[in-house]
Motif scaffolding. Sequence first.
Motif, PDB file in Angstrom:
ATOM      1  N   ILE A  72      -0.733  18.583  64.002  1.00 19.42           N
ATOM      2  CA  ILE A  72      -1.842  19.090  63.197  1.00 19.42           C
ATOM      3  C   ILE A  72      -2.061  20.573  63.481  1.00 19.42           C
ATOM      4  O   ILE A  72      -2.268  21.376  62.566  1.00 19.42           O
ATOM      5  N   TYR A  73      -2.007  20.948  64.764  1.00 18.54           N
ATOM      6  CA  TYR A  73      -2.182  22.360  65.132  1.00 18.54           C
ATOM      7  C   TYR A  73      -1.076  23.224  64.518  1.00 18.54           C
ATOM      8  O   TYR A  73      -1.344  24.320  64.021  1.00 18.54           O
ATOM      9  N   ASP A  74       0.158  22.728  64.540  1.00 12.85           N
ATOM     10  CA  ASP A  74       1.270  23.492  63.956  1.00 12.85           C
ATOM     11  C   ASP A  74       1.071  23.687  62.458  1.00 12.85           C
ATOM     12  O   ASP A  74       1.365  24.767  61.916  1.00 12.85           O
ATOM     13  N   LYS A  75       0.583  22.654  61.772  1.00 13.79           N
ATOM     14  CA  LYS A  75       0.353  22.786  60.330  1.00 13.79           C
ATOM     15  C   LYS A  75      -0.767  23.786  60.048  1.00 13.79           C
ATOM     16  O   LYS A  75      -0.689  24.578  59.105  1.00 13.79           O
ATOM     17  N   GLN A  76      -1.817  23.737  60.863  1.00 15.05           N
ATOM     18  CA  GLN A  76      -2.900  24.695  60.686  1.00 15.05           C
ATOM     19  C   GLN A  76      -2.440  26.124  60.946  1.00 15.05           C
ATOM     20  O   GLN A  76      -2.890  27.067  60.294  1.00 15.05           O
ATOM     21  N   LYS A  77      -1.526  26.276  61.887  1.00 12.35           N
ATOM     22  CA  LYS A  77      -1.066  27.608  62.279  1.00 12.35           C
ATOM     23  C   LYS A  77      -0.037  28.178  61.312  1.00 12.35           C
ATOM     24  O   LYS A  77       0.019  29.404  61.110  1.00 12.35           O
ATOM     25  N   ASN A  78       0.783  27.323  60.701  1.00  7.34           N
ATOM     26  CA  ASN A  78       1.905  27.795  59.895  1.00  7.34           C
ATOM     27  C   ASN A  78       1.698  27.602  58.389  1.00  7.34           C
ATOM     28  O   ASN A  78       1.880  28.536  57.608  1.00  7.34           O
ATOM     29  N   VAL A  79       1.340  26.395  57.974  1.00  2.00           N
ATOM     30  CA  VAL A  79       1.297  26.082  56.543  1.00  2.00           C
ATOM     31  C   VAL A  79       0.116  26.759  55.855  1.00  2.00           C
ATOM     32  O   VAL A  79       0.274  27.396  54.798  1.00  2.00           O
TER      33      VAL A  79
END
Length: 530
Positions: A91-98
């Motif tokens: 979830i953190y990666d999606k918030q940071k990248n997408v």
Amino acid sequence: MAHKIEKQKKRKDTSVTFDFTPARSPRFDNESIHCPTHSDIPLQLYCAFCKTPICERCKTTKHCAHLPEIKDYQELQKAAKHRRDLISKLIYDKQKNVIPMIKGKIVEISESRSKLVNRVYDVIRQYKDYTKRHWDKLKLSEFEWIDGIMYKSLKHQQLMEEKTIYLKEMLVHIRSTLLDIQEKVDESSTPEVFFSFGAWRSKLEFVLPPKWPRMEIIVDLQLEPVPSFGSKYFQDVRTRDKHCHVDFVNKIAEPLIYSKLFEMKLPIPKAAFMDVNAKMSISAADETFIAYGQYIIVYSQDNRGTTKSRDNIRYKRVVTVKFNIIDLTCCQDGNVFFLTKMSVHVLDPKNKISECFLLYSLPSAISATNENPSTLFVGFHDAGMIHKYSVNGELIMKLFHPDFRHLYMPRNMATNVRNEVVFSDGVSNITIIGVDGKLKAMFGNDVKTGNGHLRPSGVACASERHVFVIDNNPSTQLQIFDEHGTYLQTAVFRHLDNACALTIDRTGDIWIVCDDGRIKVYRPEFLTRD
């Protein structure tokens, strides 16, 4: 005696007064999560070999061969915490990248819109200087000409605004999805984490930014000296309109190539390809569905995981029906609708096939919309009609075309994000009909020569509304047009002979199927970003 009774009452009152243990909801109580197989026994153990929670009875039955790998409840909690951490990190990666990528695309469209406005004002300024020299020889007045240019500019600006709204809606949907999954992760009990982990991860892996190329609208102004009144060229109406001409040209502003990810043959009997009446069709939602003859073959899509694309894209299952399939389409809810000789059938996510409704004429194509609830466009082979139906067969709309010949034998049908229907006719034209049921655009010239005609064998729509067409004239290539039918690019693929259908999945990958059963998957890649 009375003193003892009073003392016992005080002890009883004291125990009640100082009991601050919070009451636990049954949803979080691990004792209330029982084994799916043995419903009367709670899940209190962990099988490290199967990586799943089990009960005491499972330990002696189904998992009896894994006794050295069966752990206590503390290990079950550790394994659940590890899965929670994995989901939270994803979830953190999606918030940071997408999310920043979608915001960047919104800013990019806004910048393109500002450039368009500046170019239009620059063109108007040049035209005003032009009219000072030729005001007595121009056919249109200055105000009429400027109004026409502003009208064209506003249409392009409106299109940019619609794409911005689409991206903002996507941004809201992604944020709500991430928040919803995080809440479920925090609220789920230890055994529930194991049961929901796969669904959470699959949903998060397909939270991807749109693969849209950067577009620029070039305002091309052509000004020529106006002949004098006595010249025969001034009297010619055909040349009279060409002295001052403006074109709005869509242009892909960054180099774009397509890399091949995957290739294989359909896993069906070779004898099936000998059926001359069998037709190939393809559609994609959460999975990719390919129909040929009496078979529906299902493939997974590339979730952009850590493994290679050819490992993520894999054959999952095949479904057999009783009749040859003419065409198929799928909705976002997982239902697959397909045409047989005189009816529409549905294949639900549980692989159950049922008949939706009967048709009064021979159909040739079908396409599902993005509406909620879903609706279906059905084209009829000889009747020259396209009708819009509910999934229960209720007629909603009849689509209109000024020339009935272009509705003859509609096929290769697709819908874009605005639920506009795009199809090829029995000749060589690609037609786009708007949401109001009326003609929006039509094109069919061969982009290589400008004189010949397209030979479309497949049509698909991307999320940015670009229209992809398989053109078999003279060699098979993939032609890309904008939503108004303006040519943008040719994607040249090797060994694309006999390509007969294509679709674009939710990740942006392009699936192409050939009539000999070959499947090819390509991905758009941007070379540079200025």
